[in-house]
Design an enzyme around this catalytic site. Structure first.
Site, mmCIF file in Angstrom:
data_model
loop_
_atom_site.group_PDB
_atom_site.id
_atom_site.type_symbol
_atom_site.label_atom_id
_atom_site.label_comp_id
_atom_site.label_asym_id
_atom_site.label_seq_id
_atom_site.Cartn_x
_atom_site.Cartn_y
_atom_site.Cartn_z
ATOM 1 C CG MET A 1 -10.097 5.013 1.044
ATOM 2 S SD MET A 1 -10.450 3.818 -0.246
ATOM 3 C CE MET A 1 -12.235 3.843 -0.188
ATOM 4 C CB SER A 2 -3.662 2.992 2.608
ATOM 5 O OG SER A 2 -2.298 2.726 2.335
ATOM 6 C CB SER A 3 -1.383 3.093 -2.457
ATOM 7 O OG SER A 3 -1.904 4.342 -2.853
ATOM 8 C CG MET B 1 4.118 8.720 -3.357
ATOM 9 S SD MET B 1 5.458 7.946 -2.450
ATOM 10 C CE MET B 1 4.576 6.751 -1.484
ATOM 11 C CD GLN C 1 7.664 9.697 0.154
ATOM 12 O OE1 GLN C 1 7.719 10.721 -0.513
ATOM 13 N NE2 GLN C 1 6.552 9.347 0.772
ATOM 14 N N GLY D 1 -3.897 14.579 2.622
ATOM 15 C CA GLY D 1 -4.912 13.837 3.368
ATOM 16 C C GLY D 1 -4.579 13.764 4.854
ATOM 17 C CG HIS E 1 -4.797 9.336 -4.069
ATOM 18 N ND1 HIS E 1 -4.646 7.973 -4.094
ATOM 19 C CD2 HIS E 1 -3.695 9.835 -3.459
ATOM 20 C CE1 HIS E 1 -3.495 7.646 -3.521
ATOM 21 N NE2 HIS E 1 -2.898 8.760 -3.121
ATOM 22 C CE LYS F 1 -3.085 6.652 5.248
ATOM 23 N NZ LYS F 1 -2.439 5.471 4.724
ATOM 24 C CG ASP F 2 -0.256 9.927 4.896
ATOM 25 O OD1 ASP F 2 0.134 8.877 5.433
ATOM 26 O OD2 ASP F 2 -0.732 9.958 3.757
HETATM 27 O O1 PAF Z 1 1.537 11.190 0.746
HETATM 28 C C1 PAF Z 1 2.179 10.824 -0.257
HETATM 29 O O2 PAF Z 1 1.666 10.134 -1.135
HETATM 30 C C2 PAF Z 1 3.632 11.226 -0.395
HETATM 31 O O3 PAF Z 1 4.266 11.231 0.832
HETATM 32 C C3 PAF Z 1 3.829 12.572 -1.115
HETATM 33 C C4 PAF Z 1 3.202 13.714 -0.324
HETATM 34 C C5 PAF Z 1 3.198 12.501 -2.500
HETATM 35 C C6 PAF Z 1 5.330 12.875 -1.271
HETATM 36 O O4 PAF Z 1 5.968 11.895 -2.014
#
Ligand code: PAF
Length: 261
Positions: A163-165, A9, A40, A126, A16, A128-129
């Protein structure tokens, strides 16, 4: 020619970049998608304020040797009368699922669309998710999507913060508190080594996280790494995911740790 996709995103960070580097090692061409996927986000979530530093993201991709950036507009991904959704119905019942209704449906739908548009051989996500990665793997298996899913380790700041946006939302004080989420997760290893059972560990973890200044616990859970079901009496050798979600102010942060019981 092998094509890899790194779905993002945007607001690209070192996490990333590690996915892009892994993709470059395994494929001939690397595509990065940058799309802040509206479906989402819940109505009270941060879709509008989500960072969109597109020019900086493009520079980072160029430096990292990305071959193509796919950055569609929302009305291209979701034309009028869009009415078809992809929903995983078991793994999404746990952890973030009930707290973010519709979130994983939005993720599965957009990821399958990205897969169909780009048609990569490999796609990188990742750890992390962790729940998202597991759900994507399940979707790909269940729907016979011919793409190999590769999950890469969590990348952390020097002080341990994953790390996270969304870390960009944190004030200086909140940023100073945030690494204590990982510190609390690390203590789980010691508690496990000391012979504590799952319930005791979960309660102690909940207590640590809920006591962080300015924090509100969303959840702390010890779940089976494959099914995401709560574990109370794991068998020896069982792979456990210790997963947490914590609000620091209004910013929701997630993190996790894998543990072999
Ligand atoms: O992990 C993310 O950044 C988002 O959930 C993804 C996989 C790009 C889907 O929008």
């Amino acid at each position: 020619m092998r094509i890899a996709l790194v779905p993002t995103m945007g607001a690209l960070h070192a996490g990333h970049m590690s996915l892009i580097a892994a993709a470059r090692r395994r494929a001939d061409k690397v595509v990065v998608s940058i799309f802040v996927n509206p479906t989402q986000f819940g109505p009270a979530e941060d879709f509008a304020q989500y960072p969109r530093p597109f020019a900086a993201d493009c520079r980072a991709c160029a430096t990292a040797g990305v071959d193509l950036i796919f950055a569609p507009q929302a009305n291209q991904m979701y034309p009028p009368n869009f009415s078809t959704w992809v929903e995983e119905t078991a793994l999404a019942q746990h952890l973030c699922g009930p707290r973010r209704p519709g979130h994983f449906r939005g993720v599965c739908t957009v990821v399958l669309k990205l897969f169909n548009i780009i048609q990569p051989h490999l796609a990188f996500f990742g750890q992390k998710d962790a729940q998202q990665a597991l759900i994507i793997r399940r979707m790909v298996r269940d729907l016979n999507v011919p793409i190999k899913i590769i999950v890469c380790p969590i990348v952390r700041e020097r002080d341990g913060l994953a790390m996270s946006s969304r870390n960009a939302y944190l004030s200086a004080e909140q940023r100073a508190v945030a690494p204590r989420i990982y510190a609390a997760l690390q203590r789980v290893k010691a508690w496990h080594a000391a012979g504590w059972d799952c319930l005791r560990i979960r309660r102690a973890l909940e207590h640590e996280l809920a006591s962080l200044p300015g924090a509100r616990l969303d959840y702390a859970a010890l779940v089976d790494e494959q099914t995401l079901e709560d574990v109370t009496q794991p068998h020896r050798g069982q792979h456990i995911l210790v997963a947490v979600a914590v609000f620091i102010g209004t910013t929701r942060l997630i993190d996790n740790l894998r543990l072999r019981w």
